[in-house]
Scaffold this motif. Structure first.
Motif, mmCIF file in Angstrom:
data_model
loop_
_atom_site.group_PDB
_atom_site.id
_atom_site.type_symbol
_atom_site.label_atom_id
_atom_site.label_comp_id
_atom_site.label_asym_id
_atom_site.label_seq_id
_atom_site.Cartn_x
_atom_site.Cartn_y
_atom_site.Cartn_z
ATOM 1 N N ARG A 12 38.035 33.917 29.015
ATOM 2 C CA ARG A 12 39.282 34.479 29.544
ATOM 3 C C ARG A 12 39.106 34.934 30.991
ATOM 4 N NH1 ARG A 12 38.362 37.031 24.720
ATOM 5 N NH2 ARG A 12 37.960 39.039 25.720
ATOM 6 N N ARG A 13 37.866 34.936 31.489
ATOM 7 C CA ARG A 13 37.555 35.471 32.808
ATOM 8 C C ARG A 13 37.914 34.472 33.916
ATOM 9 N NH1 ARG A 13 33.473 39.348 33.171
ATOM 10 N NH2 ARG A 13 33.849 39.189 35.416
ATOM 11 N N ALA A 14 39.129 34.581 34.408
ATOM 12 C CA ALA A 14 39.570 33.686 35.486
ATOM 13 C C ALA A 14 38.776 33.923 36.766
ATOM 14 C CB ALA A 14 41.060 33.889 35.750
ATOM 15 N N ASP A 15 38.319 35.176 36.969
ATOM 16 C CA ASP A 15 37.547 35.472 38.186
ATOM 17 C C ASP A 15 36.230 34.722 38.214
ATOM 18 O OD1 ASP A 15 36.832 37.087 35.962
ATOM 19 O OD2 ASP A 15 35.764 38.475 37.287
ATOM 20 N N ASP A 61 48.457 35.348 36.582
ATOM 21 C CA ASP A 61 49.287 35.479 35.373
ATOM 22 C C ASP A 61 48.933 36.690 34.504
ATOM 23 O OD1 ASP A 61 47.065 34.780 33.827
ATOM 24 O OD2 ASP A 61 47.715 32.720 33.508
ATOM 25 N N GLY A 62 47.694 37.178 34.600
ATOM 26 C CA GLY A 62 47.334 38.407 33.900
ATOM 27 C C GLY A 62 47.198 38.274 32.384
ATOM 28 N N GLU A 63 47.283 37.069 31.846
ATOM 29 C CA GLU A 63 47.158 36.892 30.393
ATOM 30 C C GLU A 63 45.702 37.088 29.949
ATOM 31 O OE1 GLU A 63 48.950 33.467 28.662
ATOM 32 O OE2 GLU A 63 50.510 33.359 30.212
ATOM 33 N N ASP A 64 45.549 37.427 28.677
ATOM 34 C CA ASP A 64 44.211 37.692 28.142
ATOM 35 C C ASP A 64 43.861 36.670 27.066
ATOM 36 O OD1 ASP A 64 41.803 39.060 28.019
ATOM 37 O OD2 ASP A 64 42.475 40.346 26.373
ATOM 38 N N THR A 65 44.027 35.396 27.411
ATOM 39 C CA THR A 65 43.652 34.310 26.507
ATOM 40 C C THR A 65 42.753 33.354 27.266
ATOM 41 O OG1 THR A 65 45.622 33.054 27.142
ATOM 42 C CG2 THR A 65 45.804 34.479 25.185
ATOM 43 N N SER A 66 42.258 32.348 26.577
ATOM 44 C CA SER A 66 41.340 31.388 27.198
ATOM 45 C C SER A 66 41.949 30.762 28.453
ATOM 46 C CB SER A 66 41.002 30.285 26.196
ATOM 47 O OG SER A 66 40.356 29.210 26.845
ATOM 48 N N CYS A 67 41.176 30.746 29.518
ATOM 49 C CA CYS A 67 41.635 30.116 30.768
ATOM 50 C C CYS A 67 42.039 28.671 30.536
ATOM 51 C CB CYS A 67 40.527 30.175 31.814
ATOM 52 S SG CYS A 67 40.187 31.820 32.456
#
Length: 744
Positions: free
Chosen positions: A412-415, A439-445
Motif C-alpha cells: 500500500r506504500r505509494a511512497d 488519492d490517499g487510499e489504504d489498499t494495494s497500490c
C-alpha cells in the motif's frame, strides 16, 4: 669522523654509494629515482640532516613537501628519530595543499578578501557536494545518483589539477555526464560570484596558489628567498598544477631535489602527470639524475619478476631494480575455477597464518572487498581495512533492492513504489504515479493502479507485479533478489540504464550479484537488511584494528608505501586489471591508461617482502572470465620465456589452466611450495557420499546434499547451501570427516 660514519654509529643507518651521492648533492636540481624498497625516506631525511649539520643550512630555509599528511608525519618522525638529539631545529614537513593554503591565506589577507572553505569539516548547507548536486539538478533536470556525484567530483578535480582551461578541452576529458563541462563552469562562477568573499575547495588551494605565485611578485619573491632548498617526496603523484608550484618555488637557485619513481605513478585519474618527471632533463638541462635501484625489501624472486614485468612500459626511465637479499619462495599463481573459491582460499590462508599482521590482501576496486569481508566476519576473523569506503552500502542499486523488499511487506506504500516504479516491468506512467500519491487510499497500490490502466497489457503486468511483490515476502532473501532481477525485470532495467546513461553494465550487475551472495543462507528479508548494516559497521570499525595482529585489506592504490611479508593479489582477470576502459583506450592508440594499469600491478607485486600469491578464476557468478593479460605475462617471466611489449591479443586458455590451482616457479630458483594437508583430510572421491557430515576448512560443519564427478553441494549449519569443485576440495584438503550421517 665524516657524516656517514657518524650517522652509522648513531642511527645504525648505512647508506650505499648512490644514496651517499644523493645526500651530498646540494647545488642545483636533482631527480632521485627511487625503486620500491630502496630506502627513499631514509635517504631524504639523511639529505636534510646533511644540509643542516654539514652545510649549516638553517632548518627554516628548507622546505620538504610530501604528497599526504601520513607521509609528512612519517618523514617528521623519521627525522626526529635520526636527528632529534643532534639539533633543536625542525624542518617544515608540509603537504603541497597545506603550503598552498598558507600562500592563499596570506594573499587574501593582503587584499582584504574573505573566504569560506566548502570542503572538509564545513557547514552542510555550503558544502561542495551540496552545491554540485544543486547545479547538476539545474542542468540535467533530475537529481544525480551517488555514482554520478562521485564521477562529477573526480572530473572537476582532474580538470583543475591538469589545468584544463578551454571549453573544447573540457569536453574531451572522459566523463559519462554529458553536461560535466557546463556544470564545472557553473560551479566556478558560483564560487566567485562575490569578488570579496570567495568560496574555496581543496583543489582551489592549488590553483589559487599557482596564480598568486605567477602574478604577485612580492609573495613569490618572499617564498623563493625564504626556502633555499626545496625537496619533494612521491613526486610521481604530483599533478600538473603541483609541479608548476614546485618549479616556481625552487627558482631561481633551483636547489631542488625531486624524489620519485615513474614506475609507481598510479594516480592519473587524480591529475598526476608522469610526463613531468620524464621531461626533467629538458626542464633542467644541468640537472642530475640518480637511480636508487637496490631493493632492500623483497626476495630476488619478487624483485626480478617485477623488474622484468615493468619493462613492457615504453614511457619510463630505463633502470634495473636488483636486490642482494637471500633467495626465498617462488611467486605462486592460482587459477581457480570459480570466484568464490578464490575467497575461500584467501580466508583459509589468513586463518592459518601465525602472524596475520604481516598479511595483506590487495584488489583493484573496493567493491571486491565486500564478499571477502562478509566471509571473514562469518568466520570471526578480524581485519584492518585501509581507507574504508562504504559507498557500496549507499549505492542506489542497494537502495532499490531494499525498497522492493520493503514494498513486499506493505504494497500500500505509494511512497516506496514511487522510488522504484520505473525500474520494474509494470509499465507505470509518471501521471499514474502522481494520482496514486494523491488519492490517499489504504489498499494495494497495484489494485488502485488497475482502476486507471493506460493500455490492456498494463493490467496484466500489474497483476503479475503484485503477485511477485507479495511472493517475495515468503522467499529467502537470495531467492527474493533473483525474483527482482528476473521476474520484475530489474536486470533489464540496469542494462538499459547502462546503455543510455553511459554506466558500466558489468559493474551494475556485479553489485546485484554481490547482494545476492551476501543474502545466501539468511532466513528473512529483515535479516538481509540487518546484515547489510552489520557489514557497513564492521568495515567502519575495522580501523580500530590498525595496530592489532590482524590481516590488512587494501586497494592496490592505497597500498603504495606499505610492505608485508605475504601479499595476496585478488581478481586478476581481464576487465578488472586491465579494465575494459584501459583496453579500449589502448586499442584506440592511447597508451597512458594501460601503462598506468601496468604500474598499478607492479606496485601490488612490490609490496611483498617474502611471499607473493596471484589469484585468478575462470567464472564469476554466471560470467565466464579470463586471466588478466598481465598475469599471463608474469607466467611467461616465471617460466623463463621472452616477454616483449604488452600484447592485448585475446588470452588463450591453456590446458594447464583447467586445473583449479597451478603453481608456477621461476626456472632460476627451481623451488616449489608444497602445502601439507590435514592428516584427516578426505582425499578420495569415493569417500564423498550423500548425507555424509563433513567439516569444511572455511564453513565448518555441514552435510553433503549432492555429489557428481565434478561438483559437490554441501549444506552448512550457518551458511546454507554451497557448491565446490570436487578436485579442488580433495587436492587442497578442504574437507574432513565429521561424526555421523545426516538424516536430512
Amino acid at each position: 669522523m665524516n657524516f656517514f660514519e657518524r650517522m652509522k654509529q648513531l642511527t645504525g643507518v648505512s647508506l650505499n654509494n648512490v644514496q651517499k651521492q644523493a645526500v651530498r648533492f646540494h647545488e642545483g636540481p636533482l631527480l632521485l629515482l627511487a625503486s620500491p624498497g630502496s630506502g627513499k625516506t631514509t635517504t631524504l631525511n639523511m639529505k636534510i640532516g646533511y644540509l643542516m649539520l654539514v652545510k649549516k643550512v638553517p632548518a627554516k630555509r628548507i622546505l620538504a613537501i610530501t604528497f599526504s599528511k601520513a607521509s609528512a608525519r612519517d618523514m617528521e618522525e623519521r627525522f626526529e628519530q635520526f636527528f632529534g638529539r643532534l639539533t633543536n631545529e625542525r624542518v617544515a614537513f608540509s603537504t603541497i595543499h597545506s603550503f598552498a593554503y598558507k600562500v592563499v591565506r596570506e594573499y587574501f589577507y593582503k587584499h582584504q578578501i574573505d573566504y569560506t572553505l566548502i570542503e572538509g569539516n564545513v557547514s552542510e548547507n555550503l558544502h561542495k557536494k551540496v552545491i554540485l548536486r544543486n547545479l547538476f539538478s539545474e542542468q540535467v533536470k533530475q537529481a544525480p545518483t551517488e555514482d554520478e556525484m562521485d564521477e562529477l567530483v573526480t572530473y572537476i578535480s582532474f580538470v583543475k589539477n591538469r589545468m584544463v582551461a578551454t571549453d573544447e578541452a573540457l569536453k574531451k576529458v572522459n566523463c559519462s555526464i554529458g553536461s560535466a563541462a557546463k556544470i564545472f563552469r557553473a560551479y566556478e562562477d558560483f564560487k566567485k560570484q562575490n569578488a570579496k568573499h570567495v568560496l574555496l575547495d581543496f583543489d582551489d588551494m592549488l590553483t589559487y596558489c599557482l596564480d598568486i605565485l605567477q602574478r604577485d611578485a612580492e609573495i613569490r619573491t618572499k617564498y623563493q628567498h625564504l626556502y633555499e632548498y626545496v625537496l619533494t617526496d612521491e613526486s610521481q603523484d604530483n599533478s600538473v598544477v603541483q609541479h608548476e608550484i614546485v618549479t616556481i618555488l625552487a627558482a631561481p637557485q633551483n636547489n631542488l631535489c625531486v624524489v620519485a619513481d615513474d614506475d609507481q605513478s598510479i594516480f592519473m585519474w587524480r591529475g598526476a602527470d608522469v610526463t613531468k618527471l620524464l621531461s626533467f632533463q629538458q626542464t633542467y638541462p644541468n640537472g642530475k639524475v640518480l637511480t636508487m635501484a637496490q631493493n632492500y625489501r623483497s626476495t630476488p624472486e619478487i624483485v626480478d619478476t617485477a623488474n622484468t614485468f615493468i619493462k613492457r612500459n615504453r614511457n619510463r626511465y630505463d633502470k634495473k631494480m636488483f636486490t642482494e637479499n637471500p633467495k626465498g619462495e617462488p611467486i605462486t599463481i592460482h587459477n581457480m575455477r570459480r570466484y568464490d573459491l578464490q575467497l575461500n582460499y584467501v580466508v583459509q590462508e589468513i586463518q592459518k597464518s601465525p602472524n596475520p599482521k604481516e598479511v595483506v590482501v590487495l584488489y583493484r576496486n573496493n567493491a571486491s572487498a565486500i564478499r571477502l569481508i562478509d566471509l571473514l566476519e562469518k568466520k570471526d576473523i578480524p581485519f584492518y581495512m585501509k581507507d574504508v569506503d562504504v559507498k557500496f552500502f549507499k549505492h542506489w542499486i542497494v537502495e532499490d533492492i531494499l525498497n522492493f523488499m520493503r514494498l513486499s511487506y506493505n504494497d500500500r506504500r505509494a511512497d516506496i513504489l514511487e522510488k522504484i516504479y520505473t525500474k520494474m516491468n509494470a509499465y507505470i506512467k509518471k501521471a499514474q504515479m502522481q494520482v496514486l500519491l494523491r488519492d490517499g487510499e489504504d489498499t494495494s497500490c497495484f489494485d488502485r493502479l488497475q482502476k486507471n490502466t493506460h493500455a490492456p497489457y498494463q493490467e496484466q503486468a500489474l497483476r503479475k507485479a503484485k503477485k511477485n511483490i507479495q511472493k517475495m515476502n515468503t522467499l529467502p532473501p537470495d531467492e527474493a533478489i533473483q525474483l527482482i532481477r528476473r521476474d520484475l525485470g530489474y536486470d533489464k532495467t540496469l542494462k538499459n540504464r547502462a546503455e543510455h546513461l553511459g554506466f558500466n553494465e558489468e559493474n551494475l550487475l556485479s553489485i546485484v550479484s554481490q547482494l545476492e551472495h551476501i543474502a545466501e543462507g539468511l532466513p528473512t528479508l529483515e535479516a538481509f537488511a540487518k546484515r547489510l548494516k552489520e557489514l557497513e559497521e564492521i568495515m567502519k570499525t575495522s580501523r580500530f584494528n590498525k595496530n592489532e595482529n590482524v590481516a590488512t585489506l587494501s586497494t592496490m592504490h592505497s597500498s603504495k608505501g606499505l610492505e608485508f611479508d605475504t601479499v595476496y593479489m585478488l581478481d586478476l582477470v581481464d576487465g578488472v586489471i586491465p579494465s575494459k576502459d584501459d583496453v579500449k583506450a589502448y586499442k584506440a592508440g592511447d597508451v597512458e591508461k594501460m601503462e598506468e594499469a601496468v604500474r598499478l600491478f607492479y606496485v601490488g607485486m612490490t609490496r611483498a617482502r617474502k611471499h607473493l600469491e596471484l589469484l585468478t578464476y575462470n567464472q564469476k557468478d554466471e560470467e565466464t572470465t579470463r586471466p588478466s593479460a598481465f598475469l599471463e605475462d608474469v607466467k611467461k617471466i616465471l617460466l623463463g620465456e621472452e616477454v616483449g611489449e604488452l600484447q592485448l591479443s585475446d588470452v588463450v586458455e591453456k590446458s594447464e589452466n583447467k586445473r583449479p590451482k597451478e603453481i608456477i616457479t621461476n626456472k632460476k630458483f627451481q623451488k616449489k611450495v608444497v602445502r601439507e594437508l590435514p592428516k584427516d583430510a578426505i582425499q578420495q572421491q569415493q569417500d564423498l557420499q550423500r548425507g555424509l557430515k563433513v567439516l569444511h576448512q572455511v564453513y565448518d560443519l555441514g552435510y553433503i546434499k549432492k555429489v557428481t564427478d565434478d561438483e559437490i553441494e554441501i549444506v552448512f549449519d550457518h551458511y546454507g547451501s554451497k557448491k565446490f569443485m570436487v578436485d579442488y576440495c580433495l587436492t587442497n584438503g578442504m574437507l574432513r570427516f565429521a561424526e555421523g550421517i545426516s538424516q536430512t
